[in-house]
Design a protein around this motif. Sequence first.
Motif, short mmCIF file in Angstrom:
data_model
loop_
_atom_site.label_atom_id
_atom_site.label_comp_id
_atom_site.label_asym_id
_atom_site.label_seq_id
_atom_site.Cartn_x
_atom_site.Cartn_y
_atom_site.Cartn_z
N GLY A 123 39.98 26.47 38.82
CA GLY A 123 39.93 25.34 37.90
C GLY A 123 39.25 25.73 36.59
O GLY A 123 38.66 26.80 36.47
N THR A 124 39.34 24.85 35.61
CA THR A 124 38.79 25.08 34.27
C THR A 124 39.33 26.38 33.68
O THR A 124 38.60 27.13 33.02
N VAL A 125 40.60 26.65 33.93
CA VAL A 125 41.24 27.84 33.39
C VAL A 125 41.80 27.48 32.01
O VAL A 125 42.63 26.58 31.89
N ILE A 126 41.33 28.18 30.98
CA ILE A 126 41.72 27.83 29.61
C ILE A 126 42.35 29.00 28.85
O ILE A 126 42.79 28.82 27.72
N LYS A 127 42.40 30.18 29.49
CA LYS A 127 42.99 31.34 28.83
C LYS A 127 43.88 32.11 29.81
O LYS A 127 43.62 32.13 31.01
N ALA A 128 44.88 32.76 29.28
CA ALA A 128 45.80 33.53 30.13
C ALA A 128 45.07 34.62 30.89
O ALA A 128 45.42 34.92 32.04
N ALA A 129 44.06 35.22 30.28
CA ALA A 129 43.31 36.28 30.97
C ALA A 129 42.63 35.75 32.22
O ALA A 129 42.51 36.46 33.23
N GLN A 130 42.21 34.48 32.19
CA GLN A 130 41.59 33.87 33.37
C GLN A 130 42.63 33.66 34.47
O GLN A 130 42.30 33.72 35.65
N VAL A 131 43.87 33.41 34.08
CA VAL A 131 44.95 33.28 35.07
C VAL A 131 45.07 34.57 35.85
O VAL A 131 45.15 34.57 37.08
N ASP A 132 45.09 35.70 35.15
CA ASP A 132 45.19 37.00 35.81
C ASP A 132 44.01 37.24 36.73
O ASP A 132 44.17 37.71 37.86
N GLN A 133 42.82 36.89 36.26
CA GLN A 133 41.60 37.06 37.05
C GLN A 133 41.67 36.21 38.33
O GLN A 133 41.36 36.68 39.42
N ALA A 134 42.12 34.98 38.18
CA ALA A 134 42.23 34.07 39.32
C ALA A 134 43.28 34.57 40.30
O ALA A 134 43.07 34.57 41.53
N TYR A 135 44.41 35.01 39.78
CA TYR A 135 45.51 35.50 40.62
C TYR A 135 45.06 36.70 41.44
O TYR A 135 45.30 36.78 42.65
N GLU A 136 44.36 37.62 40.79
CA GLU A 136 43.87 38.82 41.47
C GLU A 136 42.84 38.49 42.53
O GLU A 136 42.69 39.21 43.52
N ALA A 137 42.11 37.38 42.33
CA ALA A 137 41.08 36.97 43.30
C ALA A 137 41.67 36.19 44.48
O ALA A 137 40.96 35.89 45.43
N GLY A 138 42.96 35.86 44.39
CA GLY A 138 43.60 35.18 45.51
C GLY A 138 43.91 33.71 45.29
O GLY A 138 44.24 32.99 46.24
N ALA A 139 43.84 33.25 44.05
CA ALA A 139 44.14 31.84 43.77
C ALA A 139 45.58 31.52 44.14
O ALA A 139 46.49 32.30 43.86
#
Length: 196
Positions: free
Chosen positions: A61-77
């Motif tokens: 949650g509170t994802v506001i940038k594309a880079a955070q999407v990648d970080q979340a995806y890699e963490a298992g979101a």
Amino acid sequence: MIGDFRVIPVVVLHDPASADDLGAALVAGGLPIAEVTFRTEGAATVLRRLAQRGDLTVGAGTVIKAAQVDQAYEAGARFVVSPGLSAEVVRRCQALHLPVIPGVSTATEIIAALDLGLDTVKFFPAEASGGLPTVKALAAAFPQVRFVPTGGITAQSARSYLDHPAVAAVGGSWMVAPDLLAGKKWDEVAERCAIL
């Protein structure tokens, strides 16, 4: 996927070491889902630890940038939630086939979400933006849209939102309140999950 749970705990956990205890409490309370907000330094670690349990559906949650999407995806979101509508975030999620629920509070933002191919949006901040009457008005204008109201929702008000057919789920923090997490009151977290 989100609508299967109806209530999404919005988690701000500062201590990644407590992630497993939190996950166990959510599962014990019958609410095996969590939206881990990217508002703390250890958010990706918390998300990863919860996702590794295998018995929780975990999103960012509170994802506001594309880079955070990648970080979340890699963490298992398994899903992404944003407080607002960023075309960049939505497109990155779509490229990764990751469900995304952007935040909206106006008809214009809903149209922008529809233009991006979405039909589920986070209504945020729900209570500050008029609450259920506003959801009803927006749902009348956009019958094809499902809403996930978040922001100021309580255990007491959640049921009235959930009774509306346009509401897929609600996001809330009453079961994962900061004082409960800081005090490691896992039994109480589990009890509050079971309220609805």
